[in-house]
Design an enzyme around this catalytic site. Structure first.
Site, PDB file in Angstrom:
ATOM      1  N   HIS A  14       1.532   4.275  11.682  1.00 16.79           N
ATOM      2  CA  HIS A  14       0.205   4.764  12.055  1.00 16.79           C
ATOM      3  C   HIS A  14       0.104   4.974  13.562  1.00 16.79           C
ATOM      4  O   HIS A  14      -0.475   5.964  14.024  1.00 16.79           O
ATOM      5  CB  HIS A  14      -0.865   3.767  11.603  1.00 16.79           C
ATOM      6  CG  HIS A  14      -0.989   3.655  10.129  1.00 16.79           C
ATOM      7  ND1 HIS A  14      -2.070   4.151   9.430  1.00 16.79           N
ATOM      8  CD2 HIS A  14      -0.163   3.101   9.196  1.00 16.79           C
ATOM      9  CE1 HIS A  14      -1.903   3.917   8.137  1.00 16.79           C
ATOM     10  NE2 HIS A  14      -0.756   3.279   7.975  1.00 16.79           N
ATOM     11  N   ASP A 113      -8.040   5.509  13.101  1.00 16.06           N
ATOM     12  CA  ASP A 113      -7.167   5.564  11.931  1.00 16.06           C
ATOM     13  C   ASP A 113      -7.992   5.715  10.659  1.00 16.06           C
ATOM     14  O   ASP A 113      -8.977   5.008  10.442  1.00 16.06           O
ATOM     15  CB  ASP A 113      -6.304   4.306  11.858  1.00 16.06           C
ATOM     16  CG  ASP A 113      -5.236   4.412  10.788  1.00 16.06           C
ATOM     17  OD1 ASP A 113      -5.522   4.038   9.628  1.00 16.06           O
ATOM     18  OD2 ASP A 113      -4.129   4.867  11.084  1.00 16.06           O
TER      19      ASP A 113
END
Length: 268
Positions: A14, A113
């Protein structure tokens, strides 16, 4: 220049893609502030060295009874620790709010995110700016993980309900893909999942510096990747290679690896 606050999730799969996105945004003139904790700061050095307009907001990693001292990245923990990491990171809400309120030129938007920063949307609402969520996956993978989170991770049940709701109310979604590859999937996300057109396909992202080995160097494995590239270059027959990826934190048992090998042999 527009100022944007970026809040990554501290896991390799990520963090690195969102930094590659930051590189592209900085190249286009945006001023960026990236939130990190001290042990993750070295991962930003390639980006910070290239772009003087990009800076790090370094805040202490909040303590949590389940997380061993000194650990600040999911790479060092099994997946069962996701709820604990999320609980710890949510405590950054107030320090970030304080930073924003004291900044002489605060951000006008946030990029966070898509899957693992549910605390950031309430923060964006509190300070009155737009929150755009970033998926490090392509559109197909994003839909798949959204569905998997909704149907599979019982240990994260409360987080899943909260996070999926936030994806739907966030101002927009960025996927690591491109329209020519996934136009149908992107349209599905717009029409059937989110109900608006603020979905952008901005990938695939090149590693910082446009070096195809950079992503591997960040993890210390460039020599291995170079050997893999050489092997792939030797495969001249179309459709002769099958790539299977499980993410950066999945460890297979020998039985699972044998089962996959048997299945591939049957297909071949």
């Amino acid at each position: 220049m527009a100022h944007v606050l970026v809040i990554p999730y501290p896991a390799p799969g990520h963090l690195f893609p969102i930094l590659d996105l930051c590189n592209q945004l900085a190249l286009r003139g945006l001023t960026l502030t990236i939130l990190v904790t001290p042990k993750n700061l070295p991962l930003l050095k390639p980006l910070l060295s290239l772009h003087p307009s990009t800076e790090a907001l370094v805040l202490p990693f909040p303590s949590h009874p389940d997380i061993p001292p000194g650990i600040e990245n999911m790479q060092e923990l099994p997946l069962s620790f996701i709820p604990s990491i999320l609980s710890a990171l949510s405590k950054l809400h107030d320090p970030v709010l304080k930073w924003f309120q004291s900044h002489t030129s605060p951000p006008i938007a946030m990029i966070t995110d898509s899957f693992f920063t549910p605390w950031t949307h309430p923060l964006a609402c509190r300070i009155g700016i737009r929150n755009v969520v970033f998926s490090p996956l392509n559109a197909h993978g994003t839909l798949g993980l959204w569905n998997a989170l909704e149907n599979g991770l019982k240990a994260c049940e409360n987080f899943v309900v909260e996070n999926r709701a936030i994806d739907k109310v966030s101002w927009g979604v960025i996927c690591n893909t491109f329209n020519e590859l996934e136009e149908e999937k992107l349209d599905h996300i717009k029409r059937k999942v989110l109900g608006h057109d603020r979905v952008w396909a901005l990938g695939p992202f090149l590693p910082i510096g446009n070096d195809p080995l950079t992503a591997s160097k960040k993890c210390g494995g460039s020599s291995i990747l170079e050997r893999h590239f050489a092997w792939l270059d030797s495969c001249r027959v179309d459709n002769s290679v099958v790539y299977i990826g499980f993410g950066s934190q999945i460890t297979l048992t020998r039985h699972q690896m044998n089962a996959i090998a048997d299945a591939l042999e049957v297909v071949a």
